[in-house]
Write a protein that holds these residues in place. Sequence first.
Motif, PDB file in Angstrom:
ATOM      1  N   ARG A 222      -6.889   3.104   2.728  1.00  0.00           N
ATOM      2  CA  ARG A 222      -7.774   2.227   1.953  1.00  0.00           C
ATOM      3  C   ARG A 222      -7.758   2.597   0.482  1.00  0.00           C
TER       4      ARG A 222
ATOM      5  N   VAL B 224      -7.643  -4.282   4.883  1.00  0.00           N
ATOM      6  CA  VAL B 224      -7.500  -3.393   3.725  1.00  0.00           C
ATOM      7  C   VAL B 224      -8.732  -2.518   3.565  1.00  0.00           C
TER       8      VAL B 224
ATOM      9  N   LEU C  93       0.835  -1.199   0.000  1.00  0.00           N
ATOM     10  CA  LEU C  93       0.000   0.000   0.000  1.00  0.00           C
ATOM     11  C   LEU C  93       0.875   1.257   0.000  1.00  0.00           C
TER      12      LEU C  93
END
Length: 397
Positions: free
Chosen positions: A316, A310, A263
Amino acid sequence: MLHGKRILLIVGGGIAAYKSLELIRLVQKAGGTVTPVLTRAGAEFVTPLSVSALAGAKVYTDLFDLTDEAEMGHIQLSRAADLLVVAPATADLMAKMAGGRADDLASTLLLATDKRVLVAPAMNVRMWTHPATQRNLAVLRDDGVLTVGPNEGDMACGEYGPGRMAEPAEIVAAIAAALGGGPLAGKHVIVTSGPTHEPIDPVRYIANRSSGAQGTAIAAALRDLGARVTFVTGPAVMPAPSGVTVVAVQTAHDMATAVAVALPADAAVMAAAVADWRVANATGQKMKKDGSGKAPVLEFAENPDILVTVSKGPGRPRLVVGFAAETDDVVAHATAKRLRKGCDWIVANDVSADTGIMGGTENAVTLISDAGSEVWPRMSKTEVARRLAARIAGALA
């Protein structure tokens, strides 16, 4: 999509060479230009006249044509394009590339270029699965050569299996991705795939019956639309696709960590079959029978819920897609799962033993979102991946 891009197309010798004519048309339709190179074997399947007529350009065939050397030498020809594409890439051409041979115009261009190379393999299934071809493929991928296909299906020789050249539209998408085009250009997508292996002892583990085929196909489809894909995969049967960043993991904890590291992303497609439980009292030594008839007692602990983390955690992605493999009340269970997990979409399927879906080549899914449920007909996992990738591209547009 390919506006102003110059493609040097090398047409190898094989029945799939006829698809190169449609490929030329589609590249031009997308705004690109094609400089065609026809191998001697390729000319047995398509004529220089037909290739030239469609490309609207001279067809190059001979390394030792002095006129051509005066007009455009093979070094210049190999570097004037934005991308070199080999379609079909025969077993012989791939072997030449892997071995660094340069005994004809096509192989010389491929060795002399300073541009990226994309190959679309096409050959008999036995030739494709032969260890020599797979070794050559590994060498080419290590050298940075991009691949598209081959697909699985009926062949001209009457056999069935992997080895069919990718369809021209697929190759155009791969060209766009290689050149930084496509509707997902500039987007980062995380894809998880395969099972996780939760150890019992050094030789035994708990796992799900996942081949990784669907997740692999999704990663490839997103790549073909131009996305930068981080592919987090457990120990799957299917090899990872080329042109993506591969992060290989074993356990659910490993996968959770890898996803967190990957991420931020624009989208996450959580297709992995993550084990819900791990063995809390796993041992570092092999468990052995002692003749007492007593079975070892395994204590289980719940694994981290990667989809929830997640969907509900910081950073997110704009779009989170979960998967639900069910054996009964598929839509009801998957709909409840989407709400519970907090993801945007759920791709649900029936993995009962009689469906042949788990570990098979086909899938029948229902896409569940805020808008309701949408049933897709049974199709190849590759086609499911393409449809899902197109939906993702639309959602991120």
